[in-house]
Scaffold this active site. Structure first.
Site, PDB file in Angstrom:
ATOM      1  N   LEU A 107       0.931  -1.109  -0.470  1.00 63.78           N
ATOM      2  CA  LEU A 107      -0.279   0.104   0.034  1.00 63.78           C
ATOM      3  C   LEU A 107       0.933   1.005  -0.012  1.00 63.78           C
ATOM      4  O   LEU A 107       0.395   2.015  -0.270  1.00 63.78           O
ATOM      5  CB  LEU A 107      -0.491   0.462   1.485  1.00 63.78           C
ATOM      6  CG  LEU A 107      -2.056  -1.087   1.880  1.00 63.78           C
ATOM      7  CD1 LEU A 107      -2.702  -0.736   2.449  1.00 63.78           C
ATOM      8  CD2 LEU A 107      -3.045  -0.965  -0.040  1.00 63.78           C
ATOM      9  N   TYR A 108       2.106   1.140   0.539  1.00 63.11           N
ATOM     10  CA  TYR A 108       2.945   2.742   0.568  1.00 63.11           C
ATOM     11  C   TYR A 108       4.082   2.554   0.521  1.00 63.11           C
ATOM     12  O   TYR A 108       4.781   1.092  -0.102  1.00 63.11           O
ATOM     13  CB  TYR A 108       2.830   2.577   2.068  1.00 63.11           C
ATOM     14  CG  TYR A 108       1.757   2.558   2.832  1.00 63.11           C
ATOM     15  CD1 TYR A 108       0.805   3.599   2.733  1.00 63.11           C
ATOM     16  CD2 TYR A 108       1.479   2.021   4.295  1.00 63.11           C
ATOM     17  CE1 TYR A 108      -0.095   4.134   2.853  1.00 63.11           C
ATOM     18  CE2 TYR A 108      -0.253   1.858   4.294  1.00 63.11           C
ATOM     19  CZ  TYR A 108      -1.372   2.319   3.945  1.00 63.11           C
ATOM     20  OH  TYR A 108      -2.387   2.922   4.312  1.00 63.11           O
ATOM     21  N   HIS A 109       5.736   3.073  -0.445  1.00 60.66           N
ATOM     22  CA  HIS A 109       5.897   3.098  -0.922  1.00 60.66           C
ATOM     23  C   HIS A 109       7.262   2.732  -0.006  1.00 60.66           C
ATOM     24  O   HIS A 109       8.688   2.450   0.385  1.00 60.66           O
ATOM     25  CB  HIS A 109       6.226   4.321  -1.289  1.00 60.66           C
ATOM     26  CG  HIS A 109       5.548   4.815  -2.952  1.00 60.66           C
ATOM     27  ND1 HIS A 109       4.412   5.422  -2.721  1.00 60.66           N
ATOM     28  CD2 HIS A 109       5.264   4.142  -3.876  1.00 60.66           C
ATOM     29  CE1 HIS A 109       3.562   4.976  -4.432  1.00 60.66           C
ATOM     30  NE2 HIS A 109       4.485   4.402  -5.221  1.00 60.66           N
TER      31      HIS A 109
END
Length: 166
Positions: A107-109
């Protein structure tokens, strides 16, 4: 939830209040070697994975619905055998505690983006007991403790296979 006083650290785990989950899958941690830096924060030692690491260590399974990318290890320890862990089990403080942290890579970098988001960060605590059988993977980190009194120490490789006795 943290700003409302829930899910705070440190916690005291009360075994008689835990619920057994017969469908809980085993936790999986990839077995890759990573490089990083060990920092003395004045409260604990922190190992941070190098940003340019080519092969990442992922954490999945158990109660996790997502795959998390390992980023940091916090090591808490004391000078007395019964004091050092941040968390307690039934009021008991362990000689040490190893906390692994990762961010939700689906979901996130990165950790900064994920830290304030839902399902963003996973934290896993391993309580450390002093025993007669040495752990070679843990020794990679503990052998450098005397070098981080006042400075940062570079660790070329750490094996992600820290073994825990179950």
């Amino acid at each position: 939830m943290c700003n409302k006083g829930r899910r705070q650290s440190p916690i005291n785990v009360e075994p008689d209040k835990l619920l057994f989950d017969p469908y809980l899958r085993p936790l999986h941690i990839d077995k890759h070697k990573v490089s990083g830096t060990l920092h003395n924060t004045g409260q604990s030692l922190v190992f941070r994975v190098d940003k340019d690491t080519k092969q990442h260590v992922n954490i999945s399974g158990g109660p996790l619905a997502y795959r998390y990318q390992f980023e940091e290890i916090y090591i808490h320890y004391g000078t007395e055998n019964s004091q050092g862990s941040e968390h307690h089990i039934q009021g008991y403080s362990f000689p040490g505690e190893i906390q692994l942290y990762g961010f939700n890579k689906e979901l996130y970098h990165n950790m900064s983006e994920a830290q304030h988001k839902s399902q963003g960060i996973v934290g896993i605590s391993l309580m450390v007991q002093i025993g007669d059988t040495p752990n070679p993977e843990l020794r990679i980190i503990t052998s450098t403790f005397n070098k981080v009194l006042y400075r940062v120490v570079r660790i070329e490789t750490i094996d992600a296979r820290l073994r825990a006795n179950t």
